[in-house]
Design a protein around this motif. Sequence first.
Motif, short mmCIF file in Angstrom:
data_model
loop_
_atom_site.label_atom_id
_atom_site.label_comp_id
_atom_site.label_asym_id
_atom_site.label_seq_id
_atom_site.Cartn_x
_atom_site.Cartn_y
_atom_site.Cartn_z
N ASN A 156 8.33 -4.79 0.18
CA ASN A 156 8.71 -4.89 -1.24
C ASN A 156 9.25 -6.28 -1.56
N VAL A 198 6.29 -8.72 -1.85
CA VAL A 198 5.54 -8.55 -3.11
C VAL A 198 6.37 -9.06 -4.29
N LYS A 224 -1.82 -1.85 -11.37
CA LYS A 224 -2.01 -1.35 -10.00
C LYS A 224 -3.21 -0.42 -9.91
N SER A 273 -2.72 3.55 -4.98
CA SER A 273 -2.50 3.14 -3.60
C SER A 273 -1.37 3.97 -3.00
N THR A 333 1.60 1.89 -1.37
CA THR A 333 2.66 1.34 -2.24
C THR A 333 3.56 2.45 -2.76
N GLN A 334 3.03 3.68 -2.81
CA GLN A 334 3.92 4.81 -3.14
C GLN A 334 4.85 5.10 -1.97
N LEU A 374 7.14 0.86 -4.11
CA LEU A 374 7.04 -0.48 -4.68
C LEU A 374 7.34 -0.47 -6.18
N ASN A 375 6.82 0.54 -6.90
CA ASN A 375 7.07 0.57 -8.35
C ASN A 375 8.56 0.56 -8.64
N ILE A 389 -2.10 -5.32 -8.19
CA ILE A 389 -1.63 -4.86 -6.86
C ILE A 389 -2.51 -3.71 -6.42
N GLY A 434 -3.95 -1.24 -2.73
CA GLY A 434 -3.94 -0.93 -1.31
C GLY A 434 -5.35 -1.24 -0.80
N SER A 460 -2.56 -7.24 -2.03
CA SER A 460 -2.99 -5.98 -1.43
C SER A 460 -2.04 -5.61 -0.30
N VAL A 461 -1.45 -4.44 -0.41
CA VAL A 461 -0.56 -3.95 0.64
C VAL A 461 -1.36 -2.95 1.48
#
Length: 500
Positions: free
Chosen positions: A116, A119, A133, A136, A139-140, A144-145, A232, A234, A266-267
Amino acid sequence: MTTQPSGPVGASPAAYAPLQETSPTFVGMPKFPKAARAELANAQQRKNLRHATHTIRTKRGNVVREIDDWEALRVAGADLKDEALTHLGDYLEQLESSLTANGAVVHWARDAQEANRIVLDIVQSKHVDEVVKVKSMVTQEIELNEALEAAGINAWETDLAELIVQLGHDRPSHILVPAIHRNRSEIREIFLREMGQVGRPAPADLTDDPPRLAEAARLHLREKFLRAKVGISGANFAIADTGTLVVVESEGNGRMCLTLPETLISVVGIEKVLPTWEDLGPMLQLLPRSSTGERMNPYTTMWSGVHEGDGPQEVHVVLLDNGRSHVLGDRLGRQALRCIRCSACLNVCPVYERTGGHAYGSVYPGPIGAVLNPQLRGTASDIDKSLPYASSLCGACFDACPVRINIPELLVELRGTVVKNAGNTPESAAMKAAAWVLSDPKRLAVAQRAATTAGRLTGGKPLRSIPGLGAWTNARDVPSPPKESFRQWWARERGKGDGR
Ligand code: SF4
């Protein structure tokens, strides 16, 4: 490179502590049995889930049956994921080199906090207060949000189902269809109530026709796509030899996120690596058939760094561990890292069908969530301890899994870990007592005589509750012991032995 998948091979993931913080979003979630009880009371949700899972399940069955060598394809998928996992360190380094040669910047993140932070630093360096986004899961997983929101940056979900979840201030309930628990009229209400708060409002005469709902979402999102400077994502797969990231999706919104913004971040979980470009072949047959019941997914977007004048001109790739090295260190448990997040195991699971995804207390629900969460996070919390029991062990998930993850085997293994870590409990004392009785024929005969006496006293009626075993007998009746044991029947009928 700061992170290496180097957990000691053969050790149980439970031996590491702490693995990963329980998600702040799901903090306070009760353990599975309690959460499931509340979800089961929601009759509308049960109806929505039953309809949706049965529809996808039927479609999947039809397209899988079209392939003569489906089992061979599953074995190929499992083998190539195993190859990638066995030599993960080498393939990750190759991926880093390929991506860097293609013009991308590679970052390594040990955990959610580090990812995090990386990013956030990139987004803040662009002086923007919003990002778009593509759906992904990773990112959940790292929330990240929420991290972006805490820094005053809005992260707009652009997948239709994710948009419904985000606008509804809800949590995802399914890997592939996060809003599976919502029906059309609920979605219409959410759009009418919420869209205007964060952008273009839904039309006042919006109906619950799927095309009208999709149109409202498209118009709402179009504004966001066109002004976003940062996207953003995944990735479903990361190809080591070519340095290519791959996203498969059904709507095309992901492709807009991946191509329109100037900067793309991209994570990617480290388990997403495939060794070679050729490995994509089997995966792109297995994934759409297993997830949406389609022969091909409508949109497959691949990107390999920066291409002058075409797409994002700055590409960052964050390779995330977040507990995966620990899972990799467990020879049996590492098969869970083969998961390609198709959701086939959810759609066939009788437990998931009735409880939905929220009861699992994570973005990873259903059978794979029941193994992956305790593996990634350890079994210290009440919810992670309870998840390995959130299964009937019917085996439907193993049969459906396109990469042959033996989920029931992992669940049993994790149950063993939970019991071992729990130390002395009433259940373990009862099991020890049972083992002592069963290990000696004379003790067993005495116990059987006692049981048949109890059976005669209760008159064959089921036992509604047994003191000390409330957790079992609250949910099920215990059959009354028979009035006569098999040994006694044998002695009476055949006249041999004394029935002991
Ligand atoms: S465990 Fe298997 S069936 Fe379940 S989501 Fe992962 S790949 Fe799909």
